[in-house]
Write an enzyme that holds these catalytic residues in place. Structure first.
Site, PDB file in Angstrom:
ATOM      1  CG  ASN A  29      -2.396  -0.693   0.889  1.00  0.00           C
ATOM      2  OD1 ASN A  29      -2.905  -0.367   0.198  1.00  0.00           O
ATOM      3  ND2 ASN A  29      -2.851  -2.110   1.265  1.00  0.00           N
ATOM      4  NE  ARG A  78       4.794  -2.574  17.361  1.00  0.00           N
ATOM      5  CZ  ARG A  78       5.496  -2.916  18.664  1.00  0.00           C
ATOM      6  NH1 ARG A  78       4.667  -2.498  19.965  1.00  0.00           N
ATOM      7  NH2 ARG A  78       6.315  -3.943  18.375  1.00  0.00           N
ATOM      8  CG  LEU A 109      -2.182   4.472  16.304  1.00  0.00           C
ATOM      9  CD1 LEU A 109      -2.232   5.456  15.142  1.00  0.00           C
ATOM     10  CD2 LEU A 109      -0.069   3.952  16.675  1.00  0.00           C
ATOM     11  CG  ASN A 163      -6.441   0.493   9.525  1.00  0.00           C
ATOM     12  OD1 ASN A 163      -4.487   0.885   8.819  1.00  0.00           O
ATOM     13  ND2 ASN A 163      -7.237  -0.187   9.496  1.00  0.00           N
ATOM     14  CG  HIS A 201      -9.437  -3.849   8.240  1.00  0.00           C
ATOM     15  ND1 HIS A 201      -8.889  -4.070   9.048  1.00  0.00           N
ATOM     16  CD2 HIS A 201     -10.773  -4.676   8.227  1.00  0.00           C
ATOM     17  CE1 HIS A 201      -9.107  -5.719   9.507  1.00  0.00           C
ATOM     18  NE2 HIS A 201     -10.166  -5.650   8.573  1.00  0.00           N
ATOM     19  CG  ASP A 217      -9.177  -2.754  12.217  1.00  0.00           C
ATOM     20  OD1 ASP A 217      -8.606  -2.092  12.296  1.00  0.00           O
ATOM     21  OD2 ASP A 217      -8.892  -4.323  12.468  1.00  0.00           O
ATOM     22  CD  GLU A 261      -6.541  -4.003   1.058  1.00  0.00           C
ATOM     23  OE1 GLU A 261      -4.884  -3.158   1.576  1.00  0.00           O
ATOM     24  OE2 GLU A 261      -6.131  -4.852   1.528  1.00  0.00           O
TER      25      GLU A 261
END
Length: 204
Positions: free
Chosen positions: A15, A93, A95, A109, A111, A147, A176
């Site tokens: 990405n 990770r 945050l 983000n 996903h 998420d 994506e």
């Protein structure tokens, strides 16, 4: 005005490569990829950054006494590069609140599932195991949940009867690479407004 972007990564960085390509093609205008930060020393995403002249920084979580101390270093690094927008591109990770509050509504983000379904790891695998007929991916702003932040863009793909986790993930990844740059473009053009859980698109 140029938007300075910082990207957090943990893996190969496909990405990240898509974003780099969209900047270099001119699709993303007035955007500077200022720094790529990884929590993994051997993440290939760091090499991708170096190849394209982007500063690449490894921050070792094991060399910090706590998660908060580790994330303070991330914040310091982002601020050093005057980052306006933070992207999570395969960052593995969750945050903490200090990073999220420092960059509230400025962390995105990507996903590999149609949220709110199939949060966490292995979105395509979860989709196949559940037996859904449509899967996909989501770009969302990051909040303090997993998420769970406000959704910016989603894209769907059909699930085929003979799909494996890899074949489904591959088709999702294509989407994506399309919608993450699109979300970034909307942000940098000032066309996104967060109203509670809803992200509104507005045209100037």
């Amino acid at each position: 005005m140029t938007t300075n972007i910082g990207v957090l990564v943990s893996g190969s960085g496909s990405n990240l490569q898509s974003i780099i390509d969209h900047v270099e093609s001119g699709y993303l205008k007035d955007v500077k990829l200022s720094v790529v930060i990884s929590d993994k020393r051997d993440a290939y995403a760091l090499e991708r950054a170096k190849i394209h002249g982007i500063d690449a920084v490894f921050i070792d979580p094991r060399s910090h006494v706590s998660k908060m101390d580790f994330e303070k270093k991330i914040i310091e690094t982002l601020q050093l590069y005057t980052v306006d927008l933070v992207l999570l591109a395969g960052y593995m990770r969750i945050l903490g609140s200090e990073v999220i509050q420092t960059y509230k509504d400025r962390i995105m983000n990507i996903h590999p599932a149609l949220l709110p379904s199939f949060k966490g790891l292995h979105g395509p695998r979860q989709a196949l195991e559940y037996g859904v007929k449509v899967a996909g991916c989501t770009v969302h702003f990051v909040d303090e949940g997993m998420d769970s932040g406000p959704i910016i863009i989603q894209s769907s793909v059909p699930v085929k009867d003979d799909d494996t986790e890899n074949t489904l993930a591959s088709r999702i990844l294509e989407q994506e690479h399309r919608i993450f740059p699109e979300a970034i473009k909307l942000f940098t053009e000032g066309k996104l407004k967060v109203d509670g859980r809803i992200v509104l698109r507005r045209d100037k």
